[in-house]
Design a protein around this motif. Structure first.
Motif, short mmCIF file in Angstrom:
data_model
loop_
_atom_site.label_atom_id
_atom_site.label_comp_id
_atom_site.label_asym_id
_atom_site.label_seq_id
_atom_site.Cartn_x
_atom_site.Cartn_y
_atom_site.Cartn_z
N ARG A 1 2.64 1.61 0.71
CA ARG A 1 1.38 1.70 -0.02
C ARG A 1 1.56 2.57 -1.27
NH1 ARG A 1 -3.84 0.66 0.89
NH2 ARG A 1 -3.45 -0.02 3.04
N ARG B 1 -3.38 -7.79 3.82
CA ARG B 1 -4.76 -8.25 3.75
C ARG B 1 -5.40 -7.84 2.42
NH1 ARG B 1 -6.26 -6.23 8.14
NH2 ARG B 1 -6.33 -8.07 9.47
N GLU B 2 -5.16 -6.61 1.99
CA GLU B 2 -5.73 -6.14 0.73
C GLU B 2 -5.17 -6.93 -0.45
OE1 GLU B 2 -5.49 -1.83 0.26
OE2 GLU B 2 -5.72 -1.61 2.42
N LEU B 3 -3.87 -7.19 -0.43
CA LEU B 3 -3.25 -7.97 -1.50
C LEU B 3 -3.83 -9.39 -1.53
CD1 LEU B 3 0.45 -6.84 -1.02
CD2 LEU B 3 -1.01 -6.26 -2.97
N GLU C 1 -2.40 -4.57 7.04
CA GLU C 1 -3.58 -4.16 6.27
C GLU C 1 -3.29 -4.23 4.77
OE1 GLU C 1 -7.19 -3.29 5.07
OE2 GLU C 1 -6.65 -3.77 7.14
N ILE C 2 -2.09 -3.81 4.37
CA ILE C 2 -1.70 -3.93 2.96
C ILE C 2 -1.67 -5.40 2.55
CG2 ILE C 2 0.24 -3.63 1.36
CD1 ILE C 2 0.89 -1.00 2.92
N ASP D 1 -6.75 -10.41 -0.33
CA ASP D 1 -8.17 -10.38 -0.70
C ASP D 1 -8.37 -10.14 -2.19
OD1 ASP D 1 -8.84 -10.85 1.92
OD2 ASP D 1 -9.47 -8.79 2.36
N SER D 2 -7.41 -9.48 -2.83
CA SER D 2 -7.54 -9.21 -4.26
C SER D 2 -7.45 -10.48 -5.10
CB SER D 2 -6.45 -8.24 -4.72
OG SER D 2 -5.20 -8.90 -4.87
N LYS E 1 1.21 1.37 -5.17
CA LYS E 1 0.26 2.04 -6.07
C LYS E 1 0.97 2.52 -7.34
CE LYS E 1 -3.35 3.56 -2.87
NZ LYS E 1 -4.03 4.71 -2.22
N LEU F 1 -1.44 -2.12 -6.03
CA LEU F 1 -2.60 -1.77 -5.22
C LEU F 1 -3.50 -0.83 -6.01
CD1 LEU F 1 -1.26 -1.16 -1.60
CD2 LEU F 1 -2.79 -2.99 -2.34
#
Length: 201
Positions: free
Chosen positions: A192, A95-97, A92-93, A99-100, A196, A201
């Motif tokens: 995560r 994926r977020e990276l 999931e992390i 997608d950014s 951050k 993130l």
């Protein structure tokens, strides 16, 4: 400024553990530990990660320990049974990276070139990387600086602009020594938090 994320795979994104297989072969945990610490050891496995052919490695151990022939042959003969699932929190992390669209994302993995295609068939997220450097293909591995340098050179990555994530402290220290900010992976939640802290993130 960070523009590149480098992931290890095993125990970070993919749950791989020989005990998953050998718990089907041995009845007692002590037998599993004895076998993996003295016969099919992590040091032996790392030589396959560095490019030694699986058959050669298997034959070598069978010659040394003929009484363990079937259990040794199972290591690569039933290798798929060592694969657990994806570590979903880390995926999931990832994926977020991705997608950014802020980062180039690579994998730097100690993995046999002969078994890596099995993982590629199973885990679709392995296609998300901008590049994957596999030790067995390169015939080099972590923690040797030359292996990290292969990725840096191939993809024009500056060490000071990258963050490296690995579950093995030995590999973390090696990356830090060549100037790569590194995160020792213990859990998706901790990763995560540390990303951050870095403003990634």
């Amino acid at each position: 400024m960070t523009n590149t994320i480098i992931f290890d795979l095993g125990a970070v994104l993919i749950d791989w553990n020989p005990k998953y297989l050998y718990s089907k072969i041995f009845q007692e945990d002590a037998e599993i530990t004895q076998f993996l610490e003295n016969i099919c050891t992590s040091d032996w496995n790392e030589e396959q990660d560095a490019g030694r052919p699986l058959q050669e490695a298997t034959d070598m151990l069978v010659a040394q320990y003929p009484e363990h022939k079937e259990n040794i042959k199972a290591y690569y003969g039933r290798w798929k049974e060592m694969l657990g699932g994806a570590i979903e929190g880390t995926v999931e992390i990832f994926r977020e990276l991705k997608d950014s669209k802020k980062y180039k994302i690579y994998a730097l993995t100690n993995w046999s070139a002969e078994t890596f295609p099995i993982a590629q068939e199973r885990f679709e997220f392995l296609t998300w990387f901008d590049g994957v450097v596999v030790s067995g293909t390169e015939k080099d591995r972590k923690p040797f600086p030359s292996f990290y340098q292969t990725l840096l050179d191939r993809y024009q990555v500056k060490p000071e602009e990258a963050v490296f994530i690995d579950d093995n402290l030995r590999n973390i220290h090696a990356a830090q020594e060549i100037g790569i900010d590194s995160i020792h992976f213990t859990s998706p939640e901790d990763l995560r938090a540390k990303l951050k802290e870095r403003g990634v993130l």
